[in-house]
Design a protein around this motif. Structure first.
Motif, PDB file in Angstrom:
ATOM      1  N   ALA A  12       0.644  -0.847   0.320  1.00 50.54           N
ATOM      2  CA  ALA A  12       0.068   0.126  -0.383  1.00 50.54           C
ATOM      3  C   ALA A  12       0.942   1.057  -0.089  1.00 50.54           C
ATOM      4  O   ALA A  12       0.488   2.168  -0.329  1.00 50.54           O
ATOM      5  CB  ALA A  12      -1.010   0.455   1.614  1.00 50.54           C
ATOM      6  N   ILE A  13       1.950   1.012   0.819  1.00 50.28           N
ATOM      7  CA  ILE A  13       2.871   2.546   0.548  1.00 50.28           C
ATOM      8  C   ILE A  13       3.171   2.550  -0.545  1.00 50.28           C
ATOM      9  O   ILE A  13       3.588   3.923  -0.997  1.00 50.28           O
ATOM     10  CB  ILE A  13       4.188   2.461   1.334  1.00 50.28           C
ATOM     11  CG1 ILE A  13       3.432   2.479   2.946  1.00 50.28           C
ATOM     12  CG2 ILE A  13       4.722   3.249   1.835  1.00 50.28           C
ATOM     13  CD1 ILE A  13       4.085   1.593   4.750  1.00 50.28           C
ATOM     14  N   VAL A  14       4.172   1.250  -1.059  1.00 51.43           N
ATOM     15  CA  VAL A  14       4.500   1.448  -2.170  1.00 51.43           C
ATOM     16  C   VAL A  14       3.644   1.822  -3.632  1.00 51.43           C
ATOM     17  O   VAL A  14       4.200   2.815  -3.825  1.00 51.43           O
ATOM     18  CB  VAL A  14       5.322   0.830  -2.774  1.00 51.43           C
ATOM     19  CG1 VAL A  14       6.014   0.285  -4.071  1.00 51.43           C
ATOM     20  CG2 VAL A  14       6.610   0.183  -1.856  1.00 51.43           C
ATOM     21  N   ASP A  15       2.365   1.513  -3.184  1.00 52.79           N
ATOM     22  CA  ASP A  15       1.716   1.804  -4.347  1.00 52.79           C
ATOM     23  C   ASP A  15       1.272   3.884  -4.512  1.00 52.79           C
ATOM     24  O   ASP A  15       0.842   3.908  -5.382  1.00 52.79           O
ATOM     25  CB  ASP A  15       0.014   1.211  -4.242  1.00 52.79           C
ATOM     26  CG  ASP A  15      -0.880   1.799  -5.380  1.00 52.79           C
ATOM     27  OD1 ASP A  15      -1.576   1.972  -5.163  1.00 52.79           O
ATOM     28  OD2 ASP A  15      -0.417   0.878  -6.380  1.00 52.79           O
ATOM     29  N   TRP A  16       1.246   3.863  -3.204  1.00 52.93           N
ATOM     30  CA  TRP A  16       0.635   5.237  -3.086  1.00 52.93           C
ATOM     31  C   TRP A  16       1.587   6.056  -3.341  1.00 52.93           C
ATOM     32  O   TRP A  16       1.726   7.286  -3.723  1.00 52.93           O
ATOM     33  CB  TRP A  16       0.617   5.352  -1.439  1.00 52.93           C
ATOM     34  CG  TRP A  16      -0.453   7.114  -1.176  1.00 52.93           C
ATOM     35  CD1 TRP A  16      -1.230   8.053  -1.377  1.00 52.93           C
ATOM     36  CD2 TRP A  16       0.529   7.391  -0.979  1.00 52.93           C
ATOM     37  NE1 TRP A  16      -1.700   8.742  -0.881  1.00 52.93           N
ATOM     38  CE2 TRP A  16       0.272   9.032  -0.449  1.00 52.93           C
ATOM     39  CE3 TRP A  16       1.642   7.597   0.124  1.00 52.93           C
ATOM     40  CZ2 TRP A  16       0.621  10.315   0.192  1.00 52.93           C
ATOM     41  CZ3 TRP A  16       2.623   9.543   0.240  1.00 52.93           C
ATOM     42  CH2 TRP A  16       1.732  10.257   0.798  1.00 52.93           C
ATOM     43  N   ALA A  17       3.366   5.915  -2.835  1.00 56.33           N
ATOM     44  CA  ALA A  17       4.602   6.787  -3.919  1.00 56.33           C
ATOM     45  C   ALA A  17       4.670   6.943  -4.710  1.00 56.33           C
ATOM     46  O   ALA A  17       4.628   8.046  -5.152  1.00 56.33           O
ATOM     47  CB  ALA A  17       5.284   5.850  -2.791  1.00 56.33           C
ATOM     48  N   ASP A  18       4.146   5.506  -5.736  1.00 57.03           N
ATOM     49  CA  ASP A  18       4.619   5.990  -6.947  1.00 57.03           C
ATOM     50  C   ASP A  18       3.588   6.127  -7.809  1.00 57.03           C
ATOM     51  O   ASP A  18       3.882   7.325  -8.851  1.00 57.03           O
ATOM     52  CB  ASP A  18       5.097   4.022  -7.182  1.00 57.03           C
ATOM     53  CG  ASP A  18       6.211   3.852  -6.814  1.00 57.03           C
ATOM     54  OD1 ASP A  18       7.246   4.167  -6.330  1.00 57.03           O
ATOM     55  OD2 ASP A  18       6.260   2.442  -7.204  1.00 57.03           O
TER      56      ASP A  18
ATOM     57  N   TRP B 111       0.508   8.466  -6.577  1.00 57.54           N
ATOM     58  CA  TRP B 111       0.244   9.649  -6.293  1.00 57.54           C
ATOM     59  C   TRP B 111       1.252  10.734  -5.354  1.00 57.54           C
ATOM     60  O   TRP B 111       0.230  12.220  -5.287  1.00 57.54           O
ATOM     61  CB  TRP B 111      -1.355   9.371  -4.952  1.00 57.54           C
ATOM     62  CG  TRP B 111      -1.411   8.149  -5.805  1.00 57.54           C
ATOM     63  CD1 TRP B 111      -2.451   6.538  -5.541  1.00 57.54           C
ATOM     64  CD2 TRP B 111      -3.273   8.596  -6.748  1.00 57.54           C
ATOM     65  NE1 TRP B 111      -3.571   6.864  -5.970  1.00 57.54           N
ATOM     66  CE2 TRP B 111      -3.830   7.219  -6.729  1.00 57.54           C
ATOM     67  CE3 TRP B 111      -3.764   9.554  -7.111  1.00 57.54           C
ATOM     68  CZ2 TRP B 111      -4.674   7.655  -8.016  1.00 57.54           C
ATOM     69  CZ3 TRP B 111      -4.419   9.761  -8.449  1.00 57.54           C
ATOM     70  CH2 TRP B 111      -4.476   8.734  -8.115  1.00 57.54           C
ATOM     71  N   ALA B 112       1.536  10.133  -5.013  1.00 56.88           N
ATOM     72  CA  ALA B 112       2.996  11.125  -3.641  1.00 56.88           C
ATOM     73  C   ALA B 112       3.653  12.428  -4.533  1.00 56.88           C
ATOM     74  O   ALA B 112       4.219  12.618  -3.986  1.00 56.88           O
ATOM     75  CB  ALA B 112       2.930  10.383  -2.480  1.00 56.88           C
ATOM     76  N   GLN B 113       3.760  11.543  -5.764  1.00 56.18           N
ATOM     77  CA  GLN B 113       4.977  12.136  -6.404  1.00 56.18           C
ATOM     78  C   GLN B 113       6.738  11.724  -5.905  1.00 56.18           C
ATOM     79  O   GLN B 113       7.150  13.331  -5.626  1.00 56.18           O
ATOM     80  CB  GLN B 113       5.158  13.973  -7.039  1.00 56.18           C
ATOM     81  CG  GLN B 113       3.871  14.584  -7.018  1.00 56.18           C
ATOM     82  CD  GLN B 113       3.627  15.718  -7.834  1.00 56.18           C
ATOM     83  OE1 GLN B 113       4.544  16.637  -7.890  1.00 56.18           O
ATOM     84  NE2 GLN B 113       2.649  16.267  -7.332  1.00 56.18           N
ATOM     85  N   LEU B 114       6.967  11.730  -5.177  1.00 55.05           N
ATOM     86  CA  LEU B 114       7.843  10.672  -4.233  1.00 55.05           C
ATOM     87  C   LEU B 114       8.270  10.120  -5.768  1.00 55.05           C
ATOM     88  O   LEU B 114       8.306   9.123  -6.058  1.00 55.05           O
ATOM     89  CB  LEU B 114       7.979   9.766  -3.274  1.00 55.05           C
ATOM     90  CG  LEU B 114       7.193  10.463  -2.788  1.00 55.05           C
ATOM     91  CD1 LEU B 114       6.864   9.764  -1.263  1.00 55.05           C
ATOM     92  CD2 LEU B 114       8.137  11.198  -1.841  1.00 55.05           C
ATOM     93  N   LEU B 115      10.210  10.429  -5.671  1.00 59.23           N
ATOM     94  CA  LEU B 115      10.701   9.915  -6.176  1.00 59.23           C
ATOM     95  C   LEU B 115      12.142   8.256  -4.825  1.00 59.23           C
ATOM     96  O   LEU B 115      12.169   7.687  -6.054  1.00 59.23           O
ATOM     97  CB  LEU B 115      12.259  10.763  -6.912  1.00 59.23           C
ATOM     98  CG  LEU B 115      13.258   9.547  -7.973  1.00 59.23           C
ATOM     99  CD1 LEU B 115      13.443   9.093  -9.073  1.00 59.23           C
ATOM    100  CD2 LEU B 115      14.697  11.141  -7.858  1.00 59.23           C
TER     101      LEU B 115
END
Length: 159
Positions: free
Chosen positions: A92-98, A100-104
């Motif tokens: 869930a964390i990785v999916d959200w980060a990749d 929605w969150a614009q995190l590299l």
């Protein structure tokens, strides 16, 4: 089954089948020692039968030049380890980060002797970047941690 709550508004039902070969985090929080910009921008918790059995958070880093990165903190109750809780939270964390969150970049630290947690993080693309010696006091002795990070496998581009 496992009721994984994402944030305070979404719920995703995730069935837990056979035990994962890789056990999850040993109850110690990954990501300790990083400077966060205040509040988490994503918090998740895993519940089974109304009991919280795990939680995870994504924390923005403070420095303006590091807005592309975030730290992860995660813990799974000892009695729930090896049952897919850590995998569900990390997915869930990785999916959200990749998406929605614009995190590299996602970062964490983990005790060097926590092989199940290290295996979990590797499963999700985290790589060891180094060792922090005598990083944290644990049970009356200083313990080393590994610094691990994951870069977005397919960073967003303009269409």
């Amino acid at each position: 089954g496992l009721d994984l709550r994402v944030g305070d508004h979404e719920r995703h039902e995730i069935g837990i089948g056979a035990r994962d070969a890789e056990a999850e985090e040993d109850g110690a929080c990954a990501g300790g020692g990083m400077r966060f910009a205040g509040e988490e921008f994503q918090r998740q918790r895993a519940e089974r039968g109304g009991e919280v059995v795990g939680n995870a958070g994504v924390h923005p880093l403070q420095h303006v030049r590091r807005r592309h990165a975030a730290g992860i903190g995660m813990a799974v109750a000892r009695h729930a380890q090896g049952q897919g809780v850590g995998s569900a939270l990390m997915a869930a964390i990785v999916d959200w980060a990749d998406r929605w969150a614009q995190l590299l970049r996602l970062e964490l630290t983990v005790f060097t002797d926590n092989a199940p947690a290290i295996a979990l993080y590797r499963k999700f693309g985290f790589e060891i970047e180094g060792t922090h010696r005598a990083y944290a006091m644990r049970d009356g002795a200083y313990a080393d941690v590994l610094a691990m990070a994951r870069l977005h496998p397919h960073p967003p581009r303009l269409r």
